[in-house]
Structure formats: C-alpha cells, structure tokens
Enzyme design. Structure first.
Site, PDB file in Angstrom:
ATOM      1  N   SER A 105     -16.062  17.314  -3.466  1.00  0.00           N
ATOM      2  CA  SER A 105     -16.585  18.003  -2.282  1.00  0.00           C
ATOM      3  C   SER A 105     -15.560  18.298  -1.198  1.00  0.00           C
ATOM      4  CB  SER A 105     -17.750  17.209  -1.684  1.00  0.00           C
ATOM      5  OG  SER A 105     -18.909  17.381  -2.486  1.00  0.00           O
ATOM      6  N   TYR A 201     -28.171  17.055   2.519  1.00  0.00           N
ATOM      7  CA  TYR A 201     -26.999  17.477   1.747  1.00  0.00           C
ATOM      8  C   TYR A 201     -27.420  18.138   0.442  1.00  0.00           C
ATOM      9  CZ  TYR A 201     -22.156  17.094   0.098  1.00  0.00           C
ATOM     10  OH  TYR A 201     -20.885  17.363  -0.343  1.00  0.00           O
ATOM     11  N   SER A 202     -26.827  19.293   0.164  1.00  0.00           N
ATOM     12  CA  SER A 202     -27.132  20.013  -1.070  1.00  0.00           C
ATOM     13  C   SER A 202     -25.922  20.820  -1.509  1.00  0.00           C
ATOM     14  CB  SER A 202     -28.333  20.956  -0.864  1.00  0.00           C
ATOM     15  OG  SER A 202     -28.528  21.778  -2.004  1.00  0.00           O
ATOM     16  N   ASN A 203     -25.435  20.558  -2.707  1.00  0.00           N
ATOM     17  CA  ASN A 203     -24.336  21.357  -3.248  1.00  0.00           C
ATOM     18  C   ASN A 203     -24.711  22.835  -3.327  1.00  0.00           C
ATOM     19  OD1 ASN A 203     -22.047  19.713  -3.720  1.00  0.00           O
ATOM     20  ND2 ASN A 203     -23.007  18.830  -5.532  1.00  0.00           N
ATOM     21  N   GLY A 348     -14.783  13.394  -1.321  1.00  0.00           N
ATOM     22  CA  GLY A 348     -15.201  13.959  -2.593  1.00  0.00           C
ATOM     23  C   GLY A 348     -15.704  12.883  -3.529  1.00  0.00           C
TER      24      GLY A 348
END
Length: 400
Positions: A105, A201-203, A348
């Site tokens: 991330s 949180y969301s990719n 990350g």
C-alpha cells in the site's frame, strides 16, 4: 470539505500509525518547499541502536529486512537476514540494500501524488464527483468525490482476500482481475456508509483512482507513474509490474504458516499484479521509497499547497494517500496549544511482504524499512512491533 484537522497523538509512543480518537484544533505542519541538499555521499553503517532494532525485526520472525535512513545528504543503511527462508532460494544470501520488494500500500501514496498532480493541472477538482470525471464506474447518485476515494471516506466496500488460512490468502493474490471486475465485486457488497461520513479502508478506492488516471491521461497507469513519479524522483529500482515475476536479487516473499513464524509457510514471491492494481502493486526498494518521499515533501512532485492537502489527516490518522505518526524528534506531549511534531508516509501490508516508510514534512529526514515474512493478520503479526520500533530508531538517529 469535511474538517480534517490533526488529532492529538494516541499514546506516548514516539511513533503511531494506528487510529486516534481525540480531536484537536491544531492544524498539521504546513508543507514547505525547503530545498534539501542531495549531494551523493557514501552510505554509512546504521548507528548501534538502529542496528540492534533492525536485528530485532529478524529475531521476531522476518526472513530478510532492509533499512535506509536519510538526514539531508547523509545516509545510513543496513540489512538483516536472508533473501529467502531456510531451505529455499536465497536462503544463503544476504539482501542487498537496493533489493527489490513488493511495497504493497505504499503504492497508494504514489497514486495519490499523480491524482493531486492532475488536479493541479486543472484536469478535475478533488471535490468533483467521480462520475463527472470517470463516468459509469460508480453510482452517480451517491455523489462520491475524488477526495473521498483518496482518504477512504467514500463508503465503497473492500473486496478483501480470503484470510481463513495462510494458504487461502496466498491463493487470493495469484488470481487475475481486471480493475472493473474488482470494482464490480466491491459494488456487489453492502456500502460501509454514506460518502464522507466515516473512514473505511478499501483497496477498491484506489483501483477506481487508477481507472480515473488512465481515463484522464489516456495512458497506462504504469507509464503515468513512471513519467510523473518514478523518473522525477530518481526511483531507478521501482516499477509498476505487468507480470508476476520479480527482478533478480529481490527479497522473496514468505507467508507464515497458520501457526506463526517458522517452517511450513508459503513462498509468495510471484503474485499477480492485477490482484493488487493501483492500490498496492508497486515493486520498489528502501532507497527508492526514501527518494519518493523526499521528492514529494520538497515540492518536486506536487506543490506545497497540494502536499498540505495530502497531509490533512482525520482522526484515523489518514490523509490523501498518507499516514501520519509522531516524530520521535519532537516533544511529547507537545506544549499546550502547539501542533504535535508529525512524520508522514505509508505502511504496506502485503502477502508475505511488508514496508513502512516515513518522512519529516520538510523532506529533510526519511526512514524506510522493507521486510519479508508476514502473518495472515497484520494486527497480530509478531514482526509489526519491532519493525515499527526500527523505523522509530532510524528517525530518532536523525534528531539534533
């Protein structure tokens, strides 16, 4: 725009990247365009306390780790462990300082930088509805803005991975996806809330942003990142990959077995980039992460005003692609009425790979740690605390 003012630090630790709950009326330190001397000088070994902290990362279960610390034109570097776990490829080799690794991330900070650049170029506004910039991907009636994707307040759910076991998690990142498939899978899930209401949180927020960048520029995201971020920042070892392989000399990913650190885990070196996409696919190095954050915070990539927007964090400690933590060179607690001294960067949490990179807001000081060997749940990963401590120690070495 919602109030995004800095929270007070959550605990007396020198560094925290976890959620904060106490609101404060102080503003974050303003971004500056201070010029930092970047004359190349030979790297020095890590100072003793930092070396000890790095060794503790491997002692806790990491397979290999690389830490680089910068303070102006001085650089300290160190490695620990091996390229791969016992019995596998790379088990007899120490990692190089510039060993490529999956930074997960931390990719988001780079994508956010491009989005802010495009906004500064006048392509769109950060508070424009996404559907006005990228039609037909998200429901127009929800009115989600570009900013809400950047700071994870869109309410778009996360597809996530099958984390029922280490084996299932590894299988999840070997599946091929298109960006549209990932977004459609997210849209089939319940929304986490109304746009702008809360952090979640969301990719997939960043998958949509990657689609938006490609739509606006007419180019592949990898090419855009290379032109707008990697090359200007001097990130010679960084790529946005298009196949599962890793370069020679790369750290080999290792997913702990379900029982924790030890033999019987899974080699996760090869992963399908499309499984991560714009949220987490970048392959980089510890020195390149420092180069990126230095370039960002010294105004080489985004204007000071743009950086200030990226640094405007909410109570969860997240801004526009950036996380904030307490600067160990600051005073805790800060004097009454003064803002806490902060550092900014990103964490990350990949599958078998981890990274943590932080910078002072003037771009003078950075510390980047990358390592392999990871638990299924980052919250209970035994390496997380010593890794956090190693970055704190690195930043603390730059004080004074």
């Amino acid at each position: 725009m919602a109030d995004r003012r800095v929270p007070t630090l959550c605990a007396a630790l020198a560094l925290t990247l976890t959620a904060c709950s106490t609101a404060s009326s102080v503003e974050p330190p303003a971004a500056t365009s201070t010029t930092v001397t970047t004359t190349a000088t030979p790297a020095e070994p890590l100072p003793g306390p930092v070396r000890t902290a790095l060794d503790a990362v491997v002692a806790a279960g990491a397979v290999g780790a690389v830490l680089e610390v910068r303070d102006g034109d001085r650089t300290w570097t160190g490695t620990a462990g091996t390229l791969g776990p016992a019995g596998g490829p790379g088990a007899d080799r120490a990692p190089a300082v510039d060993a490529p690794t999956r930074v997960a991330s931390v990719t988001k900070s780079m994508v956010a930088t491009v989005v802010v650049q495009l906004a500064e170029d006048g392509e769109f506004g950060l508070d424009d509805p996404v559907d006005a910039v990228l039609p037909g991907v998200l429901p127009a009636d929800r009115g989600i803005t570009v900013r809400q994707l950047l700071d994870h307040t869109s309410g778009l759910p996360s597809v996530g991975w099958d984390s029922s076991s280490a084996q299932a998690l590894v299988a999840s990142v070997r599946r091929t996806w298109t960006p549209r498939e990932r977004v459609d899978a997210a849209l089939a899930l319940p929304w986490t809330g109304e746009p702008g209401a809360a952090f979640s949180y969301s990719n997939e927020n960043y998958v949509v942003l990657g689609m938006l960048v490609e739509h606006v520029t007419g180019d592949d995201l990898g090419a855009v990142l290379r032109e707008r971020v990697f090359e200007p920042a001097g990130m010679t070892g960084t790529t946005y990959p298009d196949d599962p392989s890793m370069p020679a000399g790369a750290l080999r990913g290792y997913q702990f077995p379900d029982t924790g650190p030890g033999p019987g885990g899974f080699d996760t070196t090869e992963q399908e980039p499309s499984a991560w996409g714009a949220g987490a696919a970048v392959v980089s190095t510890a020195p390149d992460l420092n180069a990126f954050f230095r370039a960002l915070f010294t105004g080489e990539l985004v204007s000071p005003e743009g950086v200030a927007q990226m640094e405007a964090i909410g109570a969860e400690g997240y801004g526009l692609g950036l996380l904030a933590g307490g600067d160990p060179c600051g005073t805790f607690p800060p004097p009454q009425g003064q803002a806490p001294a902060l550092v900014f960067g990103q964490r990350g949490n990949g599958v078998g790979y981890r990274a943590l990179a932080l910078s002072s807001p003037d771009g003078q000081r950075q510390a980047s740690l990358v390592w392999t060997g990871a638990a299924v749940d980052p919250a209970t990963d035994p390496v997380a605390t010593p890794a956090n401590a190693a970055v704190v120690a690195g930043l603390a070495a730059t004080c004074g």
